[in-house]
Write a protein that holds these residues in place. Structure first.
Motif, mmCIF file in Angstrom:
data_model
loop_
_atom_site.group_PDB
_atom_site.id
_atom_site.type_symbol
_atom_site.label_atom_id
_atom_site.label_comp_id
_atom_site.label_asym_id
_atom_site.label_seq_id
_atom_site.Cartn_x
_atom_site.Cartn_y
_atom_site.Cartn_z
ATOM 1 N N ASP A 54 0.858 -1.190 0.000
ATOM 2 C CA ASP A 54 0.000 0.000 0.000
ATOM 3 C C ASP A 54 0.889 1.233 0.000
ATOM 4 O O ASP A 54 1.918 1.264 0.699
ATOM 5 C CB ASP A 54 -0.901 0.017 1.238
ATOM 6 C CG ASP A 54 -1.829 -1.190 1.301
ATOM 7 O OD1 ASP A 54 -1.897 -1.937 0.316
ATOM 8 O OD2 ASP A 54 -2.478 -1.388 2.341
ATOM 9 N N GLU A 80 -7.398 -6.931 -9.956
ATOM 10 C CA GLU A 80 -8.804 -6.765 -9.589
ATOM 11 C C GLU A 80 -8.979 -6.658 -8.075
ATOM 12 O O GLU A 80 -10.039 -6.265 -7.603
ATOM 13 C CB GLU A 80 -9.630 -7.927 -10.129
ATOM 14 C CG GLU A 80 -9.174 -9.288 -9.634
ATOM 15 C CD GLU A 80 -9.962 -10.417 -10.268
ATOM 16 O OE1 GLU A 80 -9.691 -11.576 -9.948
ATOM 17 O OE2 GLU A 80 -10.854 -10.139 -11.087
ATOM 18 N N ASN A 81 -7.942 -7.005 -7.315
ATOM 19 C CA ASN A 81 -8.000 -6.850 -5.859
ATOM 20 C C ASN A 81 -7.476 -5.490 -5.408
ATOM 21 O O ASN A 81 -7.509 -5.177 -4.219
ATOM 22 C CB ASN A 81 -7.192 -7.956 -5.175
ATOM 23 C CG ASN A 81 -7.792 -9.329 -5.394
ATOM 24 O OD1 ASN A 81 -9.002 -9.487 -5.392
ATOM 25 N ND2 ASN A 81 -6.951 -10.321 -5.627
ATOM 26 N N SER A 82 -6.957 -4.707 -6.345
ATOM 27 C CA SER A 82 -6.404 -3.393 -5.999
ATOM 28 C C SER A 82 -7.523 -2.351 -5.955
ATOM 29 O O SER A 82 -8.548 -2.483 -6.620
ATOM 30 C CB SER A 82 -5.356 -2.967 -7.025
ATOM 31 O OG SER A 82 -4.345 -3.950 -7.157
ATOM 32 N N THR A 83 -7.285 -1.312 -5.183
ATOM 33 C CA THR A 83 -8.242 -0.212 -5.120
ATOM 34 C C THR A 83 -7.490 1.058 -4.767
ATOM 35 O O THR A 83 -6.319 1.020 -4.386
ATOM 36 C CB THR A 83 -9.345 -0.492 -4.084
ATOM 37 O OG1 THR A 83 -10.351 0.523 -4.176
ATOM 38 C CG2 THR A 83 -8.792 -0.511 -2.671
ATOM 39 N N TYR A 84 -8.160 2.193 -4.925
ATOM 40 C CA TYR A 84 -7.502 3.445 -4.551
ATOM 41 C C TYR A 84 -8.521 4.406 -3.968
ATOM 42 O O TYR A 84 -9.721 4.301 -4.210
ATOM 43 C CB TYR A 84 -6.773 4.077 -5.753
ATOM 44 C CG TYR A 84 -7.640 4.605 -6.864
ATOM 45 C CD1 TYR A 84 -8.112 5.918 -6.835
ATOM 46 C CD2 TYR A 84 -7.966 3.818 -7.962
ATOM 47 C CE1 TYR A 84 -8.895 6.423 -7.856
ATOM 48 C CE2 TYR A 84 -8.741 4.311 -8.996
ATOM 49 C CZ TYR A 84 -9.210 5.616 -8.934
ATOM 50 O OH TYR A 84 -9.987 6.118 -9.954
ATOM 51 N N TYR A 85 -8.014 5.337 -3.168
ATOM 52 C CA TYR A 85 -8.854 6.314 -2.476
ATOM 53 C C TYR A 85 -8.265 7.700 -2.698
ATOM 54 O O TYR A 85 -7.047 7.899 -2.639
ATOM 55 C CB TYR A 85 -8.909 6.004 -0.974
ATOM 56 C CG TYR A 85 -9.392 4.609 -0.660
ATOM 57 C CD1 TYR A 85 -10.744 4.315 -0.553
ATOM 58 C CD2 TYR A 85 -8.478 3.566 -0.495
ATOM 59 C CE1 TYR A 85 -11.187 3.029 -0.275
ATOM 60 C CE2 TYR A 85 -8.908 2.276 -0.228
ATOM 61 C CZ TYR A 85 -10.261 2.018 -0.114
ATOM 62 O OH TYR A 85 -10.690 0.739 0.155
ATOM 63 N N HIS A 142 -10.852 3.206 5.298
ATOM 64 C CA HIS A 142 -10.279 2.027 4.658
ATOM 65 C C HIS A 142 -8.776 2.169 4.428
ATOM 66 O O HIS A 142 -8.100 1.171 4.153
ATOM 67 C CB HIS A 142 -10.965 1.752 3.323
ATOM 68 C CG HIS A 142 -12.408 1.384 3.462
ATOM 69 N ND1 HIS A 142 -12.826 0.169 3.971
ATOM 70 C CD2 HIS A 142 -13.534 2.066 3.162
ATOM 71 C CE1 HIS A 142 -14.146 0.115 3.973
ATOM 72 N NE2 HIS A 142 -14.601 1.267 3.493
#
Length: 348
Positions: free
Chosen positions: A211, A302-307, A314
C-alpha cells in the motif's frame, strides 16, 4: 467498471427498443377486434375518417353513440398495438441476449491459516484467497482485518506455491469469530497494513502486495493489448527526493492498469484529471524493476483499489504518508514538472 457495464447494457437495449418501435410505427394495425357490433362499427367509422378530406367536420356531425363507438374502438386498437409491441420487444431483447442482466455480487477475503502454539513443527502458514458469492450483510460488516474465525462451507478451486484459492456462497459459509481466549492458543498471525514509501519499496518482496500514498505525475492513454485495454500511470511520493535532494533517480513508480473492453467504449481506470492529486493505492503488486529507465514497476489487479481521501477509514494507515506526499507536492512544482518531462521522454 460495473457502472460502465450497466451503461453499455442499457445503451444496447435502447438501440434495439428504438428499432422495434420504429418498425412498429411503420405497420398499421387496424384489423377488427372481435366480431361484436361495437368493434365492427368502430372500425367502419375509423376507415371512413381515414379516407375523409376533412375528418373533423365528419366527427362534428356524428351522434354521441357513434363517437363513443369510435373512441372505444381506438382504445382497444391502442391496447392491441401496445401488447404486440411489448411482445416484439421481449422477443427481440431475448434474441439479442439482453432480456435481463444477471449480476452476482462478491467479495474477496485474504486469509492465513492459524498455527497452534503447541505444534512442535513450526512452518510458514498457508495463505488463502476466499471469494464469497452473494455475501450477507453480516459478513460484509463483521469480516474485518485482524479478526480470527472458524469457517465452514468453503470449496477449494486451485492452489499455487503460496496461496490456496477457495470460494463459498454467502448464505452457506459460516464465519464464527474466535474468542480472545481461543486466539491465545495460536501463534501471532496478523501483521497490520503498513504504508510503504518509495524509498522503502526495495524492501518489498517481488510479487507481493503493498500500500502506498503518492502524487500522480502522469496518466497515460488507454491502449489495446490482446483483448484488454491497458493504461500506465506514473506516480511519486517525494520520499527519495527528500533523502537525496540532488538525485532524481528512483523517484517514480510506473503502475500498470488493465481494463476490460466494453463495446465500442472503454473504461479508463485512472482519469487524467487526477494529475497532481494525492492518491492512496491499496493492494498493488510489485513487479520486476525497469532498470533501463530506472523505474519501480507495480501492477494493479482486480484486488487493488484506490482512495482520493487519505482520511478514509479504509486507508487510515496511509493518512500520515498521504499528508506528507501532499505537503511535498505543494512546494515541489518544478520537480514534478521535471518528472513529467522524464516520463514523456520515456514513453516517446
Amino acid at each position: 467498471m460495473e457502472a460502465k457495464e450497466m451503461q453499455s447494457f442499457d445503451e444496447r437495449r435502447s438501440s434495439i427498443v428504438e428499432g422495434v418501435v420504429s418498425e412498429s410505427q411503420k405497420e398499421k394495425k387496424d384489423a377488427y377486434i372481435g366480431s361484436d357490433y361495437e368493434s365492427k362499427e368502430g372500425a367502419r367509422i375509423l376507415r371512413i375518417l381515414e379516407r375523409a378530406a376533412e375528418p373533423e367536420l365528419l366527427m362534428a356531425e356524428m351522434t354521441s353513440e357513434q363517437l363513443n363507438l369510435f373512441s372505444s374502438y381506438q382504445a382497444k386498437l391502442e391496447s392491441l398495438r401496445q401488447s404486440d409491441l411489448q411482445k416484439s420487444l421481449e422477443k427481440a431483447l431475448q434474441a439479442a441476449g439482453l432480456a435481463e442482466r444477471d449480476v452476482t455480487p462478491f467479495m474477496r477475503v485474504r486469509v492465513v491459516g492459524l498455527t497452534s502454539r503447541s505444534t512442535p513443527m513450526k512452518c510458514c502458514p498457508k495463505e488463502g484467497l476466499i471469494t464469497i458469492w452473494n455475501p450477507t450483510e453480516k459478513q460484509q460488516c463483521e469480516l474485518a482485518e485482524g479478526q480470527a474465525f472458524t469457517v465452514k462451507g468453503l470449496t477449494p478451486i486451485s492452489s499455487d506455491s503460496s496461496t490456496l484459492y477457495l470460494q463459498a456462497k454467502g448464505s452457506t459459509a459460516k464465519w464464527v469469530p474466535l474468542s480472545p481466549e481461543a486466539i491465545e492458543h495460536f501463534e501471532a498471525f496478523f501483521c497490520p497494513r503498513q504504508s510503504i514509501s518509495l524509498s522503502k519499496l526495495g524492501e518489498v518482496p517481488m510479487s507481493r502486495e503493498f500500500d502506498i500514498a503518492v502524487v500522480v505525475v502522469f496518466v497515460g492513454q488507454l491502449y489495446k493489448e490482446a483483448h484488454q485495454m491497458k493504461q500506465w500511470v506514473f506516480v511519486t511520493d517525494g520520499s527519495t527526493v527528500m533523502l537525496n535532494s540532488n538525485d532524481e533517480s528512483e523517484t517514480l513508480v510506473a503502475i500498470s492498469f488493465t481494463a476490460p473492453c466494453v463495446g465500442t467504449d472503454s473504461f479508463a481506470p485512472i482519469n487524467s484529471n487526477l494529475v497532481g492529486s494525492t492518491v492512496c493505492f491499496c493492494n498493488l503488486i510489485k513487479r520486476a524493476r525497469d532498470n533501463i529507465n530506472n523505474l519501480w514497476v507495480a501492477e494493479a489487479t482486480e484486488n487493488s483499489t484506490y482512495y482520493l481521501n487519505y482520511d478514509n477509514s479504509h486507508c487510515s494507515h496511509l493518512k500520515d504518508a498521504g499528508a506528507s506526499a501532499e505537503r511535498w507536492a505543494k512546494i515541489s512544482g518544478l520537480r514534478l514538472e521535471k518528472l513529467r518531462g522524464r516520463v514523456l521522454s520515456i514513453i516517446s
